[in-house]
Design a protein around this motif. Structure first.
Motif, PDB file in Angstrom:
ATOM      1  N   HIS A  53       0.805  -1.218   0.000  1.00 42.52           N
ATOM      2  CA  HIS A  53       0.000   0.000   0.000  1.00 42.52           C
ATOM      3  C   HIS A  53       0.841   1.273   0.000  1.00 42.52           C
ATOM      4  O   HIS A  53       0.300   2.354  -0.193  1.00 42.52           O
ATOM      5  CB  HIS A  53      -0.910   0.034   1.236  1.00 42.52           C
ATOM      6  N   LEU A  54       2.143   1.156   0.230  1.00 42.22           N
ATOM      7  CA  LEU A  54       3.009   2.338   0.353  1.00 42.22           C
ATOM      8  C   LEU A  54       4.014   2.397  -0.780  1.00 42.22           C
ATOM      9  O   LEU A  54       4.555   1.369  -1.202  1.00 42.22           O
ATOM     10  CB  LEU A  54       3.761   2.306   1.686  1.00 42.22           C
ATOM     11  N   THR A  55       4.294   3.601  -1.249  1.00 40.14           N
ATOM     12  CA  THR A  55       5.338   3.764  -2.252  1.00 40.14           C
ATOM     13  C   THR A  55       6.675   4.130  -1.616  1.00 40.14           C
ATOM     14  O   THR A  55       7.714   3.649  -2.039  1.00 40.14           O
ATOM     15  CB  THR A  55       4.971   4.854  -3.280  1.00 40.14           C
ATOM     16  N   ARG A  56       6.605   4.994  -0.581  1.00 38.90           N
ATOM     17  CA  ARG A  56       7.856   5.439   0.039  1.00 38.90           C
ATOM     18  C   ARG A  56       7.620   5.811   1.491  1.00 38.90           C
ATOM     19  O   ARG A  56       6.553   6.284   1.861  1.00 38.90           O
ATOM     20  CB  ARG A  56       8.408   6.645  -0.729  1.00 38.90           C
ATOM     21  N   VAL A  57       8.653   5.579   2.303  1.00 46.87           N
ATOM     22  CA  VAL A  57       8.648   6.002   3.698  1.00 46.87           C
ATOM     23  C   VAL A  57       9.939   6.785   3.924  1.00 46.87           C
ATOM     24  O   VAL A  57      11.015   6.313   3.575  1.00 46.87           O
ATOM     25  CB  VAL A  57       8.590   4.787   4.658  1.00 46.87           C
ATOM     26  N   GLU A  58       9.808   7.979   4.485  1.00 47.77           N
ATOM     27  CA  GLU A  58      10.982   8.800   4.798  1.00 47.77           C
ATOM     28  C   GLU A  58      11.086   8.968   6.305  1.00 47.77           C
ATOM     29  O   GLU A  58      10.083   9.271   6.964  1.00 47.77           O
ATOM     30  CB  GLU A  58      10.868  10.184   4.158  1.00 47.77           C
ATOM     31  N   ALA A  59      12.275   8.778   6.826  1.00 46.77           N
ATOM     32  CA  ALA A  59      12.542   8.984   8.249  1.00 46.77           C
ATOM     33  C   ALA A  59      13.544  10.125   8.383  1.00 46.77           C
ATOM     34  O   ALA A  59      14.591  10.111   7.738  1.00 46.77           O
ATOM     35  CB  ALA A  59      13.097   7.722   8.878  1.00 46.77           C
ATOM     36  N   HIS A  60      13.200  11.099   9.209  1.00 45.36           N
ATOM     37  CA  HIS A  60      14.097  12.223   9.497  1.00 45.36           C
ATOM     38  C   HIS A  60      14.434  12.154  10.980  1.00 45.36           C
ATOM     39  O   HIS A  60      13.566  12.351  11.827  1.00 45.36           O
ATOM     40  CB  HIS A  60      13.427  13.558   9.155  1.00 45.36           C
ATOM     41  N   ILE A  61      15.698  11.848  11.271  1.00 42.97           N
ATOM     42  CA  ILE A  61      16.132  11.645  12.651  1.00 42.97           C
ATOM     43  C   ILE A  61      17.039  12.805  13.043  1.00 42.97           C
ATOM     44  O   ILE A  61      18.026  13.090  12.366  1.00 42.97           O
ATOM     45  CB  ILE A  61      16.870  10.298  12.801  1.00 42.97           C
TER      46      ILE A  61
END
Length: 134
Positions: A53-61
């Protein structure tokens, strides 16, 4: 054509790529790229059931207050992009980087459970007018 490699093998390799891309951005105060692989692996494991169901996940740490330290000064903002829908985001603050990205991934899983669960149930689902408008 390269010997032993047909044009179909290149197509097959592209089709086997994961549907969900995970990108991790970390500032230098939390270790920069050194934590990227661990964060990617953890996020992928937690959100694996939503990969279709997802195209992309971005994590900003980030480290909220830099070198000063303190409790809950590590923050992870996670943005997921569901196919054909607007992005959704969660944020989690913790004492360690690992707890921050794990907490954000858990929060995202809860949010996506709620979101995708509503899409598949009559009550609480999005209206047909919304689906036609897209």
């Amino acid at each position: 054509m390269v010997e032993g490699v047909s044009k179909f093998s290149a197509i097959t390799e592209r089709l086997e790529m994961p549907a969900m891309q995970i990108q991790v951005f970390a500032d230098r105060n939390v270790g920069g790229g050194a934590i990227a692989q661990d964060a990617t692996d953890t996020i992928a494991a937690v959100l694996d059931r939503f990969a279709d169901h997802l195209t992309r996940v971005e994590a900003h740490i980030t480290d909220v207050n830099g070198h000063k330290g303190g409790s809950e000064d590590k923050k992870c903002t996670l943005e997921a992009r569901p196919k054909g829908q607007p992005p959704v985001a969660t944020t989690h603050r913790a004492a360690t980087v690992e707890d921050a990205y794990t907490g954000a991934a858990d929060s995202m899983a809860h949010l996506l459970d709620s979101k995708f669960g509503r899409l598949h149930h009559a009550k609480g689902g999005e209206s047909i007018r919304h689906l036609v408008a897209d």
